[in-house]
Write a protein that holds these residues in place. Structure first.
Motif, PDB file in Angstrom:
ATOM      1  N   ASN A   8      -2.022   1.782  14.174  1.00 56.16           N
ATOM      2  CA  ASN A   8      -2.451   0.933  13.995  1.00 56.16           C
ATOM      3  C   ASN A   8      -3.570   1.332  13.974  1.00 56.16           C
ATOM      4  OD1 ASN A   8      -0.362  -0.911  15.633  1.00 56.16           O
ATOM      5  ND2 ASN A   8      -0.187   0.835  16.733  1.00 56.16           N
ATOM      6  N   SER A   9      -3.919   2.562  12.774  1.00 62.06           N
ATOM      7  CA  SER A   9      -5.315   2.835  12.869  1.00 62.06           C
ATOM      8  C   SER A   9      -6.012   1.892  11.421  1.00 62.06           C
ATOM      9  CB  SER A   9      -5.259   4.410  12.258  1.00 62.06           C
ATOM     10  OG  SER A   9      -4.714   4.496  10.819  1.00 62.06           O
ATOM     11  N   GLY A  10      -5.667   1.169  10.745  1.00 65.43           N
ATOM     12  CA  GLY A  10      -5.109  -0.231   9.740  1.00 65.43           C
ATOM     13  C   GLY A  10      -5.454   0.718   8.084  1.00 65.43           C
ATOM     14  N   GLU A  11      -5.067   1.986   7.612  1.00 63.96           N
ATOM     15  CA  GLU A  11      -5.368   2.563   6.204  1.00 63.96           C
ATOM     16  C   GLU A  11      -4.152   1.862   5.498  1.00 63.96           C
ATOM     17  OE1 GLU A  11      -4.196   6.295   6.686  1.00 63.96           O
ATOM     18  OE2 GLU A  11      -5.671   6.956   8.716  1.00 63.96           O
ATOM     19  N   ALA A  12      -4.409   1.881   4.523  1.00 63.90           N
ATOM     20  CA  ALA A  12      -4.035   1.276   3.372  1.00 63.90           C
ATOM     21  C   ALA A  12      -1.970   1.904   3.720  1.00 63.90           C
ATOM     22  CB  ALA A  12      -4.543   1.188   2.052  1.00 63.90           C
ATOM     23  N   GLY A  13      -1.427   0.671   3.331  1.00 59.88           N
ATOM     24  CA  GLY A  13       0.081   1.274   3.128  1.00 59.88           C
ATOM     25  C   GLY A  13       0.683   1.630   4.568  1.00 59.88           C
ATOM     26  N   LEU A  28       9.782  -5.907  10.240  1.00 57.91           N
ATOM     27  CA  LEU A  28       8.400  -6.245  11.046  1.00 57.91           C
ATOM     28  C   LEU A  28       7.619  -5.506  10.978  1.00 57.91           C
ATOM     29  CD1 LEU A  28      11.486  -7.316  14.275  1.00 57.91           C
ATOM     30  CD2 LEU A  28       9.713  -8.960  12.309  1.00 57.91           C
ATOM     31  N   ALA A  29       7.858  -4.373  10.362  1.00 57.58           N
ATOM     32  CA  ALA A  29       6.708  -3.967  10.686  1.00 57.58           C
ATOM     33  C   ALA A  29       5.643  -3.764   9.303  1.00 57.58           C
ATOM     34  CB  ALA A  29       6.463  -2.467  10.830  1.00 57.58           C
ATOM     35  N   GLN A  30       6.431  -4.534   8.140  1.00 61.03           N
ATOM     36  CA  GLN A  30       5.748  -5.034   7.453  1.00 61.03           C
ATOM     37  C   GLN A  30       4.723  -5.979   6.740  1.00 61.03           C
ATOM     38  OE1 GLN A  30       5.721  -3.298   3.615  1.00 61.03           O
ATOM     39  NE2 GLN A  30       4.035  -4.798   3.974  1.00 61.03           N
ATOM     40  N   CYS A  31       5.573  -7.112   8.126  1.00 61.17           N
ATOM     41  CA  CYS A  31       5.213  -8.759   8.057  1.00 61.17           C
ATOM     42  C   CYS A  31       3.625  -7.935   8.752  1.00 61.17           C
ATOM     43  CB  CYS A  31       5.792  -9.027   8.672  1.00 61.17           C
ATOM     44  SG  CYS A  31       6.883  -9.482   7.192  1.00 61.17           S
ATOM     45  N   HIS A  32       3.687  -7.124   9.608  1.00 58.60           N
ATOM     46  CA  HIS A  32       2.450  -6.901  11.187  1.00 58.60           C
ATOM     47  C   HIS A  32       1.559  -6.849  10.121  1.00 58.60           C
ATOM     48  CE1 HIS A  32       3.682  -8.609  15.391  1.00 58.60           C
ATOM     49  NE2 HIS A  32       5.031  -7.761  14.864  1.00 58.60           N
ATOM     50  N   ALA A  33       1.937  -5.029   9.335  1.00 58.29           N
ATOM     51  CA  ALA A  33       0.529  -4.810   8.632  1.00 58.29           C
ATOM     52  C   ALA A  33      -0.146  -5.878   7.020  1.00 58.29           C
ATOM     53  CB  ALA A  33       1.746  -3.759   7.689  1.00 58.29           C
ATOM     54  N   LEU A  34       0.755  -6.892   7.056  1.00 60.41           N
ATOM     55  CA  LEU A  34      -0.032  -7.770   6.144  1.00 60.41           C
ATOM     56  C   LEU A  34      -0.596  -8.660   6.670  1.00 60.41           C
ATOM     57  CD1 LEU A  34       3.002  -8.437   3.388  1.00 60.41           C
ATOM     58  CD2 LEU A  34       0.931  -6.838   3.493  1.00 60.41           C
ATOM     59  N   HIS A  35      -0.765  -8.930   8.477  1.00 60.65           N
ATOM     60  CA  HIS A  35      -1.178 -10.133   9.349  1.00 60.65           C
ATOM     61  C   HIS A  35      -2.959  -9.688   8.944  1.00 60.65           C
ATOM     62  CE1 HIS A  35      -2.291 -12.666  13.079  1.00 60.65           C
ATOM     63  NE2 HIS A  35      -2.814 -10.852  13.061  1.00 60.65           N
ATOM     64  N   GLN A  36      -3.236  -8.744   8.965  1.00 62.82           N
ATOM     65  CA  GLN A  36      -4.756  -8.770   8.661  1.00 62.82           C
ATOM     66  C   GLN A  36      -5.130  -9.219   7.558  1.00 62.82           C
ATOM     67  OE1 GLN A  36      -6.769  -4.626   8.959  1.00 62.82           O
ATOM     68  NE2 GLN A  36      -8.004  -5.606   9.228  1.00 62.82           N
ATOM     69  N   ALA A  37      -4.444  -9.374   6.549  1.00 67.21           N
ATOM     70  CA  ALA A  37      -5.406  -9.784   4.741  1.00 67.21           C
ATOM     71  C   ALA A  37      -4.662 -11.395   4.820  1.00 67.21           C
ATOM     72  CB  ALA A  37      -4.318  -9.345   3.845  1.00 67.21           C
ATOM     73  N   MET A  38      -3.497 -11.455   5.285  1.00 64.50           N
ATOM     74  CA  MET A  38      -2.824 -12.766   5.121  1.00 64.50           C
ATOM     75  C   MET A  38      -2.737 -13.303   6.184  1.00 64.50           C
ATOM     76  SD  MET A  38      -0.873 -12.385   1.177  1.00 64.50           S
ATOM     77  CE  MET A  38      -0.593 -10.462   1.534  1.00 64.50           C
ATOM     78  N   PRO A  39      -2.699 -13.843   7.786  1.00 60.91           N
ATOM     79  CA  PRO A  39      -2.750 -14.527   8.784  1.00 60.91           C
ATOM     80  C   PRO A  39      -2.093 -15.902   8.362  1.00 60.91           C
ATOM     81  CG  PRO A  39      -5.300 -14.638   8.676  1.00 60.91           C
ATOM     82  CD  PRO A  39      -4.598 -13.594   7.904  1.00 60.91           C
ATOM     83  N   GLY A  77       0.651  -1.160  -0.635  1.00 59.65           N
ATOM     84  CA  GLY A  77      -0.079   0.292   0.206  1.00 59.65           C
ATOM     85  C   GLY A  77       0.851   1.077   0.164  1.00 59.65           C
ATOM     86  N   HIS A  78       2.240   1.273   0.313  1.00 62.43           N
ATOM     87  CA  HIS A  78       2.993   2.157   0.538  1.00 62.43           C
ATOM     88  C   HIS A  78       3.487   2.535  -0.649  1.00 62.43           C
ATOM     89  CE1 HIS A  78       6.016  -0.555   1.035  1.00 62.43           C
ATOM     90  NE2 HIS A  78       5.251  -0.514   2.461  1.00 62.43           N
ATOM     91  N   GLY A  79       3.603   1.541  -1.998  1.00 56.12           N
ATOM     92  CA  GLY A  79       4.518   1.834  -2.618  1.00 56.12           C
ATOM     93  C   GLY A  79       5.394   1.739  -2.798  1.00 56.12           C
ATOM     94  N   ARG A  80       6.482   1.373  -1.752  1.00 52.54           N
ATOM     95  CA  ARG A  80       8.015   1.380  -2.119  1.00 52.54           C
ATOM     96  C   ARG A  80       8.425  -0.223  -1.721  1.00 52.54           C
ATOM     97  NH1 ARG A  80       5.981   6.226  -0.083  1.00 52.54           N
ATOM     98  NH2 ARG A  80       7.267   7.972  -0.106  1.00 52.54           N
ATOM     99  N   ARG A  81       8.988  -0.169  -2.376  1.00 52.02           N
ATOM    100  CA  ARG A  81       9.399  -1.444  -2.407  1.00 52.02           C
ATOM    101  C   ARG A  81      10.408  -1.833  -0.186  1.00 52.02           C
ATOM    102  NH1 ARG A  81      13.467  -3.247  -7.965  1.00 52.02           N
ATOM    103  NH2 ARG A  81      11.383  -2.739  -9.468  1.00 52.02           N
TER     104      ARG A  81
END
Length: 606
Positions: free
Chosen positions: A128-133, A162-173, A100-104
């Motif tokens: 931790n608001s759940g916004e995209a990216g 690690l933050a990126q992994c946590h961000a993807l948890h909701q979509a792909m637990p 969502g943030h558009g960066r590699r």
């Protein structure tokens, strides 16, 4: 596709990932020979004379408990492939702009040894608001502080990953689990260095490997091939031997050639659609579809009786009971998509419908199930830009054993009668799945237990303030889910089941085969043939590719007679030598077949 780079990279990556997580485990006092105790003193915990923050103590203890339960080698193997799968997933997503943030995260589009997320970290959104990216678990202030320090790039990058992994948890637990645990503890160090695991991934696999050369879109097939080659050395170690339960996936997994997958999906799901809608334009899109053979009046009458006058796309179901890395389900996704589009559905609505209503998959290998789920999510994301935010619930999972289901805790902690359940119901579920990771989809759910599944599901969703009861309920939920999948009936079963003769079966598996499937006990593929018909509704279609030996060996006489007398063979294609080109084998000679779940007394095949 050219798999040379994948074949060279993946086996070495497995060795390197295992070595890296093993080194991390040793750092925290956990080795193959000893697990050092953790001593806590204020804000510090000490392990084997080394001080660490006290906050790490629960993770270190949990790692030790896992090694005690599963063994050191198996634990390292599992955590290694968890990180391998996650990095592979992030690499695929960053190259297709799905983050969502558009960066590699693992690379930089302009600098071969750089990290775009590290360079542009102060421009990202944290919280931790759940916004995209948005990247959770970090604050903008902390990121700026680490960045301005000038000496903390390694620590900052680790925090960002690690933050990126946590961000993807909701979509792909299923792939990005809540990783604030022992798995996170063993994330290797020195990730930004030129000899790191990430650097090897980026340099070992050119960007062209991740994209379809014709469409320019992501090539999700690369995930399946990476899995195949990742386990190739393990396969060589165990093939031809009596195989331990944890090694069955490595001994039996084969990536199915794309044309065979198309043949099976198009002549099962596709054939059902065309039987009801013979003028459908879908026929022109299915290059491997074979027109039905001419049948007798009696068989035509049978087929007409079981062919619906209309079909609701949202009610059609297909299961792969040995899904591997998801190749068959990915192909089925494309066919379901064509069906929905033909019916006039909006493309952005289709993805979630297919993933939640149409596709089902089970496997005994967690790493394979993770990749199947990821592959399907990527197919969906290609069609729906907001898919990750929708909380999609996939019907794909790795089978789990019931050893951690403590029936006594639930009996004493919850009033079961309020759920119309008793201790015997829970014990029946526990007994059924005692060896789930060995028997997999071959397990049949008794009707008496199937009738209890709605109540068991309600129980698994109960909120409890008792931490012990809550933990057991968390173990109950996946057992109920896999029971629901196994107890259901589907319109199509499509599979490349495991091939393993009785000589390779361990005693537990061999005993189960003899008791539950006496007519097919000599090979797993034959057992899957019989079992799969139990997953079909009346008139459903079963299509598989398996060893051709069932057609002529005397040990399969009973299976052949049963099949011919009770089912309708719609198609049979003998492939023979080189069925799986990457094996270059004359031993694995296969046949692909299509059989309908109705009387076959007048069998005629293609």
């Amino acid at each position: 596709m050219n798999t040379a780079d994948l074949k060279a990279y993946a086996p070495k990556a497995r060795r390197d990932f295992i070595a890296a997580v093993t080194k991390q485990a040793q750092k925290y006092g956990v080795t193959a020979s000893v697990i050092h105790p953790v001593d806590i003193n204020g804000d510090v915990c000490v392990v084997n004379g080394k001080p660490f923050p006290a906050s790490l103590a629960p993770k270190i203890n949990k790692l030790g408990e896992r090694v005690n339960s599963q063994g050191f080698a198996q634990t390292m193997e599992q955590i290694a492939y968890s990180w391998f799968n996650r990095l592979i997933a992030i690499r695929y997503m960053e190259l297709n702009d799905y983050l969502g943030h558009g960066r590699r995260v693992l690379s930089h589009p302009e600098h071969p040894t750089g990290f775009q997320i590290l360079e542009e970290c102060t421009e990202l959104t944290y919280g931790n608001s759940g916004e995209a990216g948005e990247l959770p678990g970090l604050t903008h202030e902390k990121v700026v502080e680490l960045k301005l320090d000038g000496t903390q790039d390694e620590q900052l990058y680790r925090e960002l990953l690690l933050a990126q992994c946590h961000a993807l948890h909701q979509a792909m637990p299923f792939l990005f689990e809540t990783i604030d645990d022992e798995t996170e503890l063993l994330l290797p160090e020195n990730l930004t260095k030129t000899d790191s695991l990430i650097h090897d991934l980026i340099t070992g696999l050119a960007e062209s490997n991740w994209r379809d050369s014709e469409t320019g879109k992501g090539n999700i097939e690369v995930v399946g091939w990476l899995y195949q080659f990742y386990i190739s050395e393990k396969k060589d170690e165990v093939i031809g031997k009596v195989v331990k339960s944890e090694d069955i996936p490595a001994a039996t997994q084969l990536f199915t050639p794309n044309w065979i997958v198309k043949y099976m999906v198009q002549n099962s799901l596709g054939a059902q659609w065309l039987a009801t809608y013979p003028e459908s334009p879908l026929k022109a899109q299915m290059e491997y579809y074979i027109e039905p053979a001419e049948q007798t009046d009696e068989v035509n009458a049978q087929l007409k009786a079981i062919t619906p006058e209309s079909l609701n796309p949202e009610e059609l179901t297909l299961i792969d009971p040995a899904s591997g890395s998801g190749h068959i389900l990915v192909e089925a996704y494309d066919l379901f998509k064509a069906i929905y589009l033909e019916r006039g559905y909006r493309q952005r609505d289709i993805a979630q419908l297919i993933l939640e209503k149409n596709l089902f998959g089970l496997d005994i290998d967690q790493r394979a199930a993770q990749l199947t789920g990821f592959a399907l999510m990527m197919k969906g994301r290609e069609d729906d830009r907001r898919l990750f935010e929708r909380g999609v619930k996939l019907n794909v999972m790795a089978m789990v054993d019931s050893t951690r289901l403590d029936v006594d805790t639930l009996v004493h902690g919850i009033e079961l009668s309020q759920h119309h359940l008793n201790a015997e119901d829970l014990t029946a579920l526990k007994d059924l799945f005692e060896h789930a990771t060995t028997f997999g989809s071959l397990i049949q759910v008794p009707q008496t237990l199937a009738e209890k599944l709605p109540a068991l599901k309600q129980l698994s969703e109960t909120n409890s303030q008792d931490m012990f009861v809550k933990e057991v309920l968390e173990h109950l939920a996946p057992l109920v889910k896999q029971a629901e999948i196994l107890a259901a009936q589907y319109d199509a079963v499509v599979a490349n089941p495991p091939y393993m003769g009785s000589k390779g079966m361990n005693s537990t598996l061999k005993g189960f085969a003899l008791k539950a499937y006496p007519a097919c006990k000599s090979d797993l593929f034959a057992i899957f043939m019989e079992r799969s018909f139990g997953l079909l509704r009346s008139g459903g279609i079963n299509s598989q590719v398996n060893m051709q030996s069932w057609m002529f060996l005397s040990s399969f006489n009973e299976l052949r007679e049963w099949l011919i007398k009770t089912r309708l063979i719609r198609g049979l294609m003998q492939i023979g030598y080189n069925s799986f080109p990457e094996l270059n084998s004359k031993v694995v000679q296969c046949v692909a077949w299509v059989v309908q779940n109705c009387s076959g007394q007048q069998n005629r095949t293609h």
